[in-house]
Motif scaffolding. Structure first.
Motif, mmCIF file in Angstrom:
data_model
loop_
_atom_site.group_PDB
_atom_site.id
_atom_site.type_symbol
_atom_site.label_atom_id
_atom_site.label_comp_id
_atom_site.label_asym_id
_atom_site.label_seq_id
_atom_site.Cartn_x
_atom_site.Cartn_y
_atom_site.Cartn_z
ATOM 1 N N ARG A 170 4.626 -11.240 5.995
ATOM 2 C CA ARG A 170 4.790 -11.139 4.705
ATOM 3 C C ARG A 170 3.628 -10.635 3.986
ATOM 4 N NH1 ARG A 170 3.014 -13.041 -0.046
ATOM 5 N NH2 ARG A 170 1.752 -14.658 0.983
ATOM 6 N N ARG A 171 2.410 -11.164 4.386
ATOM 7 C CA ARG A 171 0.894 -10.782 4.128
ATOM 8 C C ARG A 171 0.949 -9.339 4.494
ATOM 9 N NH1 ARG A 171 -3.209 -15.572 4.271
ATOM 10 N NH2 ARG A 171 -1.583 -17.434 3.668
ATOM 11 N N ALA A 172 1.237 -9.072 6.024
ATOM 12 C CA ALA A 172 0.896 -7.815 6.393
ATOM 13 C C ALA A 172 1.780 -6.670 5.539
ATOM 14 C CB ALA A 172 1.174 -7.679 7.791
ATOM 15 N N ARG A 173 2.749 -6.872 5.221
ATOM 16 C CA ARG A 173 3.773 -6.041 4.556
ATOM 17 C C ARG A 173 2.992 -5.678 3.127
ATOM 18 N NH1 ARG A 173 10.120 -5.765 3.626
ATOM 19 N NH2 ARG A 173 10.286 -4.023 2.200
ATOM 20 N N ALA A 174 2.667 -6.824 2.329
ATOM 21 C CA ALA A 174 1.963 -6.358 1.286
ATOM 22 C C ALA A 174 0.851 -5.774 1.169
ATOM 23 C CB ALA A 174 1.840 -7.849 0.424
ATOM 24 N N GLU A 175 -0.229 -5.975 2.094
ATOM 25 C CA GLU A 175 -1.343 -5.184 2.340
ATOM 26 C C GLU A 175 -0.999 -3.783 2.627
ATOM 27 O OE1 GLU A 175 -5.654 -5.659 4.426
ATOM 28 O OE2 GLU A 175 -4.138 -6.109 5.611
ATOM 29 N N ALA A 176 0.001 -3.516 3.504
ATOM 30 C CA ALA A 176 0.260 -2.234 3.940
ATOM 31 C C ALA A 176 0.547 -1.190 3.004
ATOM 32 C CB ALA A 176 1.094 -1.987 5.273
ATOM 33 N N GLU A 177 1.629 -2.072 2.043
ATOM 34 C CA GLU A 177 2.436 -1.252 0.963
ATOM 35 C C GLU A 177 1.037 -0.876 -0.007
ATOM 36 O OE1 GLU A 177 6.821 -2.835 1.402
ATOM 37 O OE2 GLU A 177 5.408 -3.794 -0.225
ATOM 38 N N GLN A 178 0.115 -1.986 -0.397
ATOM 39 C CA GLN A 178 -0.788 -1.559 -1.305
ATOM 40 C C GLN A 178 -1.532 -0.378 -1.011
ATOM 41 O OE1 GLN A 178 -1.442 -2.862 -4.494
ATOM 42 N NE2 GLN A 178 0.815 -3.415 -4.153
#
Length: 473
Positions: A354-362
């Motif tokens: 979840r955290r990796a996805r949010a960071e990559a999308e930002q």
């Protein structure tokens, strides 16, 4: 050690990403047995090949015990103040993207709100000129931050010499007890539950561990064995090819240069003995060893059972603002923070994903913002559209969870790209315009005097630089 704790890690890939992971895990958890399989380098692994970083690299280095001065002495890195953007957007004045504070708030009123009003009224200079780093960047000067002086409130990144940086990481990993061995991935033994039991190398070696990290590059043979789910961002990021080259040494410069064009963009990064060059396009001019194809996007589940994908094995972006190594080292730090037991319980790895996805999308949105302002044909993510709507209305920026880019990084890009709010924030409107303009003029005058007392960037490097202040982990 708990009888459920991870006892051993095998890392596929001996480039910068793999060795960063080895050093970080060995430093944080010295009881682990760590093996790095130094597979043949993947030329498409941008995190292993490119010279760029962000200012967050200092925190990562502090966590593994790697001192900046050691990198400078080894010729593995030099400081980088910022990015010089030319013709971006087309026809725009040159602007600098730098890290650190810009201006000073007026009570509860953010400085960027006051600047935006003054800029619309023609009473403010370029945004970067209200930051110590921006003034130094434009003047070609550099000094390490100095507490209790006007040079205290800025930050900088590092420009890396990839080969020497890798050697430095390898030496550190050896000193921390990491085992390194050469090999080529062949296949993997899997347990009944689908997790990996051992790596089988082409030469017959069998390497068993509790946790496996795939840091081998975008081909990611081990991660693909576990899951091939991929979120394609090709419609949002228009340029899918990077041409990498080099030129002779150029004048010492604390900035990398980014030059926009009708069909893509170019970059130049001075590295002392050479200049690292590149161009980014929708399609390559030629297909050769210097051309790298990118499929922009991210692995849907970078952590699947007991296999974690890192670097280009997890997310693929072009080099704009040098996100590649930044995301890799951020992912390593996150994995250590959220390290599960040997069972790699789905609840625990779901939080990492979840955290990796949010960071990559930002980071994706940050790049899309730049392309959107050039008029490129790009699909705008809903998350970026919502942020822009808020900022363009009254200059309000809502920082998102897991966004590893600081608010100042976003605001510097927004203003540099010419995005100004349509209306003034009520708190800013309550500050008399003449008073705010006078205060800004005083700041500008004080900052403008900084470069005069500092050596040129070339002279600073020749003297060995000043020791950087300690960084907290």
């Amino acid at each position: 050690m708990s009888d459920r704790a991870i006892r051993s890690i095998a890392i596929l890939g001996g480039g910068i990403v793999g060795l960063s992971a080895a050093a970080a895990f060995a430093r944080a958890l010295p009881q682990l047995a760590i093996t790095v399989i130094e597979t043949p380098p993947d030329p498409a692994a941008l995190a292993d090949r490119l010279p760029g970083s962000t200012s967050a690299i200092h925190r990562f280095h502090a966590s593994i015990g790697l001192e900046e001065q050691a990198l400078l002495r080894a010729g593995a890195a030099v400081p980088r103040l910022g990015l010089r953007f030319r013709n971006w957007p087309a026809g725009a004045e040159t602007w600098y993207h730098v890290h650190g504070e810009h201006g000073a708030a007026a009570g509860k009123v953010a400085f960027h709100q006051l600047w935006a009003r003054a800029r619309r009224e023609g009473r403010a200079d370029a945004w970067h000129l209200y930051a110590a780093a921006g003034v130094l960047a434009e003047a070609g000067k550099f000094a390490h931050p100095q507490p209790d002086t006007p040079l205290a409130a800025f930050d900088y990144a590092l420009r890396l010499e990839p080969g020497r940086y890798r050697e430095t990481l390898a030496t550190l990993a050896d000193r921390l007890g990491v085992t390194r061995r050469s090999g080529t991935f062949g296949s993997a033994e899997q347990r009944e539950d689908g997790a990996v039991a051992a790596l089988l190398l082409v030469d017959g070696q069998r390497i068993a561990a509790d946790l496996y990290l795939d840091a081998s590059g975008p081909a990611a043979p081990l991660a693909n064995l576990m899951s091939q789910g991929f979120e394609d961002w090709g419609s949002m990021l228009p340029y899918h090819h990077v041409e990498i080259g080099e030129g002779p040494a150029s004048a010492a410069d604390p900035n990398d240069t980014i030059i926009g064009g009708a069909q893509g963009w170019q970059f130049a990064s001075p590295l002392g003995a050479r200049t690292f060059l590149g161009s980014v396009h929708a399609s390559p001019a030629t297909i050769d060893a210097h051309s790298v194809a990118i499929r922009p996007g991210r692995r849907s589940e970078p952590w699947c059972r007991n296999v974690l994908a890192l670097g280009d094995a997890a997310v693929a972006l072009d080099p704009l603002h040098w996100p590649n190594l930044h995301l890799a080292q951020s992912g390593i730090a996150r994995a250590i923070e959220l390290l599960p037991g040997r069972d790699c319980h789905p609840v625990e790895i779901a939080e990492y994903n979840r955290r990796a996805r949010a960071e990559a999308e930002q980071m994706r949105d940050f790049q899309v913002l730049h392309y959107l302002r050039t008029g490129a044909n790009t699909e705008v993510p809903h998350s970026l559209a919502a942020m822009l709507e808020q900022f363009e209305r009254r200059g309000r920026f809502v920082h998102q969870d897991e966004d590893s880019l600081l608010e100042e990084v976003w605001i510097s890009a927004l203003f540099g790209l010419g995005v100004l709010p349509r209306d003034i924030d009520p708190l800013a409107a309550a500050v008399p315009a003449d008073s705010a303009a006078a205060g800004m003029a005083g700041m500008r005058s004080q900052l403008a005097r900084l470069p005069a007392g500092l050596p040129s960037f070339g002279d600073y490097l020749a003297r060995g630089g000043a020791p950087a202040p300690p960084r907290s982990c």
